[in-house]
Design a protein around this motif. Structure first.
Motif, PDB file in Angstrom:
ATOM      1  N   THR A 117       0.835  -1.203   0.000  1.00  0.00           N
ATOM      2  CA  THR A 117       0.000   0.000   0.000  1.00  0.00           C
ATOM      3  C   THR A 117       0.867   1.250   0.000  1.00  0.00           C
ATOM      4  OG1 THR A 117      -1.837  -1.104   1.105  1.00  0.00           O
ATOM      5  CG2 THR A 117      -1.715   1.296   1.346  1.00  0.00           C
ATOM      6  N   HIS A 118       1.864   1.291   0.878  1.00  0.00           N
ATOM      7  CA  HIS A 118       2.714   2.486   0.947  1.00  0.00           C
ATOM      8  C   HIS A 118       3.649   2.590  -0.250  1.00  0.00           C
ATOM      9  CE1 HIS A 118       1.413   4.388   4.613  1.00  0.00           C
ATOM     10  NE2 HIS A 118       1.206   3.164   5.085  1.00  0.00           N
ATOM     11  N   LEU A 119       4.060   1.454  -0.790  1.00  0.00           N
ATOM     12  CA  LEU A 119       4.870   1.502  -2.005  1.00  0.00           C
ATOM     13  C   LEU A 119       4.061   2.116  -3.144  1.00  0.00           C
ATOM     14  CD1 LEU A 119       7.614   0.788  -3.256  1.00  0.00           C
ATOM     15  CD2 LEU A 119       6.585  -1.376  -3.954  1.00  0.00           C
ATOM     16  N   ALA A 120       2.805   1.725  -3.259  1.00  0.00           N
ATOM     17  CA  ALA A 120       1.936   2.299  -4.299  1.00  0.00           C
ATOM     18  C   ALA A 120       1.774   3.807  -4.102  1.00  0.00           C
ATOM     19  CB  ALA A 120       0.577   1.607  -4.297  1.00  0.00           C
ATOM     20  N   ARG A 121       1.637   4.221  -2.859  1.00  0.00           N
ATOM     21  CA  ARG A 121       1.516   5.663  -2.589  1.00  0.00           C
ATOM     22  C   ARG A 121       2.807   6.399  -2.945  1.00  0.00           C
ATOM     23  NH1 ARG A 121      -1.873   4.946   2.945  1.00  0.00           N
ATOM     24  NH2 ARG A 121      -3.869   4.552   1.938  1.00  0.00           N
ATOM     25  N   ALA A 122       3.940   5.780  -2.674  1.00  0.00           N
ATOM     26  CA  ALA A 122       5.220   6.383  -3.066  1.00  0.00           C
ATOM     27  C   ALA A 122       5.269   6.535  -4.586  1.00  0.00           C
ATOM     28  CB  ALA A 122       6.387   5.524  -2.577  1.00  0.00           C
ATOM     29  N   GLN A 123       4.842   5.504  -5.301  1.00  0.00           N
ATOM     30  CA  GLN A 123       4.870   5.538  -6.767  1.00  0.00           C
ATOM     31  C   GLN A 123       3.917   6.590  -7.331  1.00  0.00           C
ATOM     32  OE1 GLN A 123       4.105   1.316  -7.020  1.00  0.00           O
ATOM     33  NE2 GLN A 123       6.209   0.899  -7.694  1.00  0.00           N
ATOM     34  N   GLU A 124       2.815   6.849  -6.633  1.00  0.00           N
ATOM     35  CA  GLU A 124       1.849   7.865  -7.086  1.00  0.00           C
ATOM     36  C   GLU A 124       2.465   9.261  -7.103  1.00  0.00           C
ATOM     37  OE1 GLU A 124      -1.459   7.649  -4.404  1.00  0.00           O
ATOM     38  OE2 GLU A 124      -2.024   5.642  -5.082  1.00  0.00           O
ATOM     39  N   HIS A 125       3.495   9.475  -6.329  1.00  0.00           N
ATOM     40  CA  HIS A 125       4.095  10.802  -6.207  1.00  0.00           C
ATOM     41  C   HIS A 125       5.450  10.923  -6.906  1.00  0.00           C
ATOM     42  CE1 HIS A 125       1.179  10.805  -2.870  1.00  0.00           C
ATOM     43  NE2 HIS A 125       1.070  12.074  -3.170  1.00  0.00           N
ATOM     44  N   LEU A 126       5.818   9.935  -7.714  1.00  0.00           N
ATOM     45  CA  LEU A 126       7.132   9.972  -8.360  1.00  0.00           C
ATOM     46  C   LEU A 126       7.330  11.198  -9.241  1.00  0.00           C
ATOM     47  CD1 LEU A 126       7.776   6.239  -9.306  1.00  0.00           C
ATOM     48  CD2 LEU A 126       8.914   7.616  -7.551  1.00  0.00           C
ATOM     49  N   ASP A 127       6.238  11.701  -9.814  1.00  0.00           N
ATOM     50  CA  ASP A 127       6.364  12.866 -10.690  1.00  0.00           C
ATOM     51  C   ASP A 127       6.778  14.121  -9.917  1.00  0.00           C
ATOM     52  OD1 ASP A 127       3.770  12.821  -9.464  1.00  0.00           O
ATOM     53  OD2 ASP A 127       3.107  14.347 -10.889  1.00  0.00           O
ATOM     54  N   ALA A 128       6.699  14.089  -8.598  1.00  0.00           N
ATOM     55  CA  ALA A 128       7.106  15.234  -7.784  1.00  0.00           C
ATOM     56  C   ALA A 128       8.618  15.288  -7.583  1.00  0.00           C
ATOM     57  CB  ALA A 128       6.409  15.186  -6.425  1.00  0.00           C
ATOM     58  N   LEU A 129       9.312  14.216  -7.950  1.00  0.00           N
ATOM     59  CA  LEU A 129      10.761  14.166  -7.789  1.00  0.00           C
ATOM     60  C   LEU A 129      11.455  14.812  -8.971  1.00  0.00           C
ATOM     61  CD1 LEU A 129      11.182  10.503  -6.512  1.00  0.00           C
ATOM     62  CD2 LEU A 129      11.315  12.617  -5.154  1.00  0.00           C
ATOM     63  N   GLY A 130      12.553  15.461  -8.680  1.00  0.00           N
ATOM     64  CA  GLY A 130      13.338  16.079  -9.735  1.00  0.00           C
ATOM     65  C   GLY A 130      14.201  15.063 -10.467  1.00  0.00           C
ATOM     66  N   ALA A 141      15.411   3.175  -5.108  1.00  0.00           N
ATOM     67  CA  ALA A 141      15.042   2.463  -3.880  1.00  0.00           C
ATOM     68  C   ALA A 141      13.611   1.936  -3.969  1.00  0.00           C
ATOM     69  CB  ALA A 141      15.202   3.383  -2.671  1.00  0.00           C
ATOM     70  N   ILE A 142      12.722   2.713  -4.560  1.00  0.00           N
ATOM     71  CA  ILE A 142      11.337   2.261  -4.754  1.00  0.00           C
ATOM     72  C   ILE A 142      11.313   1.036  -5.656  1.00  0.00           C
ATOM     73  CG2 ILE A 142       9.142   2.873  -5.873  1.00  0.00           C
ATOM     74  CD1 ILE A 142       9.535   5.720  -4.683  1.00  0.00           C
ATOM     75  N   GLN A 143      12.089   1.075  -6.723  1.00  0.00           N
ATOM     76  CA  GLN A 143      12.118  -0.066  -7.648  1.00  0.00           C
ATOM     77  C   GLN A 143      12.689  -1.314  -6.983  1.00  0.00           C
ATOM     78  OE1 GLN A 143      10.687  -0.142 -10.821  1.00  0.00           O
ATOM     79  NE2 GLN A 143      10.936  -2.304 -10.301  1.00  0.00           N
ATOM     80  N   ARG A 144      13.742  -1.146  -6.182  1.00  0.00           N
ATOM     81  CA  ARG A 144      14.322  -2.304  -5.484  1.00  0.00           C
ATOM     82  C   ARG A 144      13.303  -2.943  -4.537  1.00  0.00           C
ATOM     83  NH1 ARG A 144      18.709   1.148  -5.148  1.00  0.00           N
ATOM     84  NH2 ARG A 144      18.278   1.624  -2.955  1.00  0.00           N
ATOM     85  N   LEU A 145      12.576  -2.113  -3.800  1.00  0.00           N
ATOM     86  CA  LEU A 145      11.576  -2.665  -2.891  1.00  0.00           C
ATOM     87  C   LEU A 145      10.426  -3.288  -3.677  1.00  0.00           C
ATOM     88  CD1 LEU A 145      10.619  -3.251  -0.059  1.00  0.00           C
ATOM     89  CD2 LEU A 145       9.662  -0.926   0.036  1.00  0.00           C
ATOM     90  N   ALA A 146      10.034  -2.667  -4.767  1.00  0.00           N
ATOM     91  CA  ALA A 146       8.972  -3.236  -5.613  1.00  0.00           C
ATOM     92  C   ALA A 146       9.382  -4.608  -6.130  1.00  0.00           C
ATOM     93  CB  ALA A 146       8.652  -2.290  -6.768  1.00  0.00           C
ATOM     94  N   ASP A 147      10.635  -4.738  -6.542  1.00  0.00           N
ATOM     95  CA  ASP A 147      11.126  -6.026  -7.028  1.00  0.00           C
ATOM     96  C   ASP A 147      11.082  -7.084  -5.926  1.00  0.00           C
ATOM     97  OD1 ASP A 147      11.597  -4.830  -9.489  1.00  0.00           O
ATOM     98  OD2 ASP A 147      13.774  -4.644  -9.178  1.00  0.00           O
ATOM     99  N   ARG A 148      11.496  -6.708  -4.700  1.00  0.00           N
ATOM    100  CA  ARG A 148      11.449  -7.648  -3.583  1.00  0.00           C
ATOM    101  C   ARG A 148      10.014  -8.063  -3.269  1.00  0.00           C
ATOM    102  NH1 ARG A 148      14.332  -4.418   0.606  1.00  0.00           N
ATOM    103  NH2 ARG A 148      15.257  -3.294  -1.078  1.00  0.00           N
ATOM    104  N   LEU A 149       9.114  -7.099  -3.236  1.00  0.00           N
ATOM    105  CA  LEU A 149       7.716  -7.398  -2.924  1.00  0.00           C
ATOM    106  C   LEU A 149       7.059  -8.244  -4.006  1.00  0.00           C
ATOM    107  CD1 LEU A 149       6.581  -4.011  -1.384  1.00  0.00           C
ATOM    108  CD2 LEU A 149       6.846  -6.200  -0.195  1.00  0.00           C
ATOM    109  N   ALA A 150       7.472  -8.052  -5.254  1.00  0.00           N
ATOM    110  CA  ALA A 150       6.917  -8.840  -6.353  1.00  0.00           C
ATOM    111  C   ALA A 150       7.246 -10.317  -6.205  1.00  0.00           C
ATOM    112  CB  ALA A 150       7.429  -8.316  -7.689  1.00  0.00           C
TER     113      ALA A 150
END
Length: 157
Positions: A117-130, A141-150
């Motif tokens: 749930t929190h990973l999805a919320r992090a991904q929802e805001h990726l466009d806010a990053l420079g 880091a988000i991608q690494r955790l997504a890969d582990r969770l997958a």
């Protein structure tokens, strides 16, 4: 004329202790400042302090509690307030990191559903990053955790 933010200066000094490896000193300094500013202090101060204090916790449940405090405080921070500290800041840019930290906390606590749930919320805001080192680091880091969770089946605690 901008007045000096003495509390933020003290928080930054504690962050420097953390960066140089004095985790006990940083934890103590953050604790002192937290006692002065919580629960009704400036939400920007509370968000930043709690975000960094979380990383100093040896117990993952304590880390989760601090990360939740950071997220809670962020909800009350305005862009204007963030820009008082740094003209380039927007509070939306905090959310990928805040939710990533919560996802990692829940993952360590074996609550895969909350981690997702929190990973999805992090991904929802990726466009806010420079498009800079910070943004690339958070995305990675988000991608690494997504890969582990997958690779894991959902677990609930």
């Amino acid at each position: 004329m901008t007045t000096e933010d003495k509390t933020m200066k003290r928080i930054e000094e504690a962050m420097e202790l953390q960066r140089t490896g004095d985790t006990d000193g940083a934890r103590e300094r953050f604790g002192e400042i937290w006692a002065e500013i919580a629960p009704d202090g400036d939400p920007f101060h509370r968000c930043v302090l709690a975000h960094y204090m979380a990383d100093l916790q040896p117990d993952p449940r304590d880390e989760l509690a601090w990360d939740l405090r950071a997220l809670d405080a962020a909800a009350s921070v305005t862009d204007d307030r963030a820009r008082q500290h740094d003209a380039s800041l927007a509070i939306r840019g905090f959310y990928p990191s805040l939710h990533l930290n919560l996802a990692a906390d829940f993952h360590r606590l074996e609550d895969t559903a909350q981690a997702r749930t929190h990973l999805a919320r992090a991904q929802e805001h990726l466009d806010a990053l420079g498009d800079d080192d910070y943004g690339h680091g958070i995305r990675s880091a988000i991608q690494r955790l997504a890969d582990r969770l997958a690779e894991e089946a959902p677990r609930h605690r």
